[in-house]
Design an enzyme around this catalytic site. Sequence first.
Site, PDB file in Angstrom:
ATOM      1  N   HIS A  22       0.813  -1.214   0.000  1.00 35.27           N
ATOM      2  CA  HIS A  22       0.000   0.000   0.000  1.00 35.27           C
ATOM      3  C   HIS A  22       0.847   1.264   0.000  1.00 35.27           C
ATOM      4  O   HIS A  22       1.968   1.268   0.484  1.00 35.27           O
ATOM      5  CB  HIS A  22      -0.897   0.036   1.246  1.00 35.27           C
ATOM      6  CG  HIS A  22      -1.764  -1.156   1.393  1.00 35.27           C
ATOM      7  ND1 HIS A  22      -1.971  -1.772   2.598  1.00 35.27           N
ATOM      8  CD2 HIS A  22      -2.485  -1.872   0.489  1.00 35.27           C
ATOM      9  CE1 HIS A  22      -2.791  -2.794   2.440  1.00 35.27           C
ATOM     10  NE2 HIS A  22      -3.101  -2.886   1.163  1.00 35.27           N
ATOM     11  N   LYS A  73       6.494   6.003   7.442  1.00 27.10           N
ATOM     12  CA  LYS A  73       6.063   5.114   8.527  1.00 27.10           C
ATOM     13  C   LYS A  73       7.266   4.612   9.304  1.00 27.10           C
ATOM     14  O   LYS A  73       8.319   4.336   8.726  1.00 27.10           O
ATOM     15  CB  LYS A  73       5.312   3.903   7.959  1.00 27.10           C
ATOM     16  CG  LYS A  73       4.038   4.258   7.242  1.00 27.10           C
ATOM     17  CD  LYS A  73       3.396   3.030   6.621  1.00 27.10           C
ATOM     18  CE  LYS A  73       2.134   3.409   5.878  1.00 27.10           C
ATOM     19  NZ  LYS A  73       1.556   2.271   5.168  1.00 27.10           N
ATOM     20  N   TYR A 120       2.555   0.941  13.957  1.00 24.77           N
ATOM     21  CA  TYR A 120       3.309   1.886  13.141  1.00 24.77           C
ATOM     22  C   TYR A 120       2.863   3.316  13.348  1.00 24.77           C
ATOM     23  O   TYR A 120       1.704   3.607  13.582  1.00 24.77           O
ATOM     24  CB  TYR A 120       3.278   1.516  11.657  1.00 24.77           C
ATOM     25  CG  TYR A 120       1.920   1.333  11.026  1.00 24.77           C
ATOM     26  CD1 TYR A 120       1.397   2.300  10.172  1.00 24.77           C
ATOM     27  CD2 TYR A 120       1.170   0.184  11.247  1.00 24.77           C
ATOM     28  CE1 TYR A 120       0.165   2.123   9.565  1.00 24.77           C
ATOM     29  CE2 TYR A 120      -0.056   0.001  10.641  1.00 24.77           C
ATOM     30  CZ  TYR A 120      -0.551   0.978   9.796  1.00 24.77           C
ATOM     31  OH  TYR A 120      -1.776   0.811   9.202  1.00 24.77           O
ATOM     32  N   ASP A 174      -6.915  -6.284  -1.849  1.00 26.28           N
ATOM     33  CA  ASP A 174      -5.494  -6.339  -2.184  1.00 26.28           C
ATOM     34  C   ASP A 174      -5.210  -7.269  -3.360  1.00 26.28           C
ATOM     35  O   ASP A 174      -4.228  -7.081  -4.085  1.00 26.28           O
ATOM     36  CB  ASP A 174      -4.662  -6.753  -0.974  1.00 26.28           C
ATOM     37  CG  ASP A 174      -4.509  -5.621   0.039  1.00 26.28           C
ATOM     38  OD1 ASP A 174      -4.948  -4.491  -0.240  1.00 26.28           O
ATOM     39  OD2 ASP A 174      -3.945  -5.878   1.124  1.00 26.28           O
TER      40      ASP A 174
END
Length: 184
Positions: free
Chosen positions: A62, A72, A132, A170
């Site tokens: 992603h 991130k 995260y 996905d």
Amino acid sequence: MTLTETKIEGCFIIEPKVIYDERGYFFESFNAKTFYKNTNAKVRFVQDNESFSSKGVLRGLHYQNGSYAQAKLVRVISGNVLDVAVDMRRNSPTYGHHVSVELSCTNKKQLFVPRGFAHGFIVLSDMAIFSYKCDNYYNKASEGGIIYNDKSLAIDWKLSEDQILISEKDLLLPSFENSNYEPY
């Protein structure tokens, strides 16, 4: 805390100094002064996320487009994952390359993924809690991604195809070549 740049400029593996004693352990999972001094990253984390997944769950690959791009800082609280970052920066010498690192509650490693990357992970243990920090807020209209098994990326996810659990959404992601990535 030790920060080591990976083979892809801007991606860092972070290893904390863990202090063990008869009570258990303690470590500093983030220190802004140390992080910024060693990475020169121009980020300010604004959101923390956490996910729980069972073995074989693959989340990714992603990214967020344009002004909603996200850097991130990822880590595992429980379990073991293979974490993957794919360089989407068209002017980068490592464009289309990826870095993968095992993150676990045992090794306590973290991966810093700067803006301009697609990101994903697969759970290698029976379960994992994945955490995260993001430097930008999620925006549904700006989300994008790449199919996890893109042949040009040749990512070794460490599990066989029949062990991988992936969302319908996905599974419909485009190839790297056909992605709709927009630089930030």
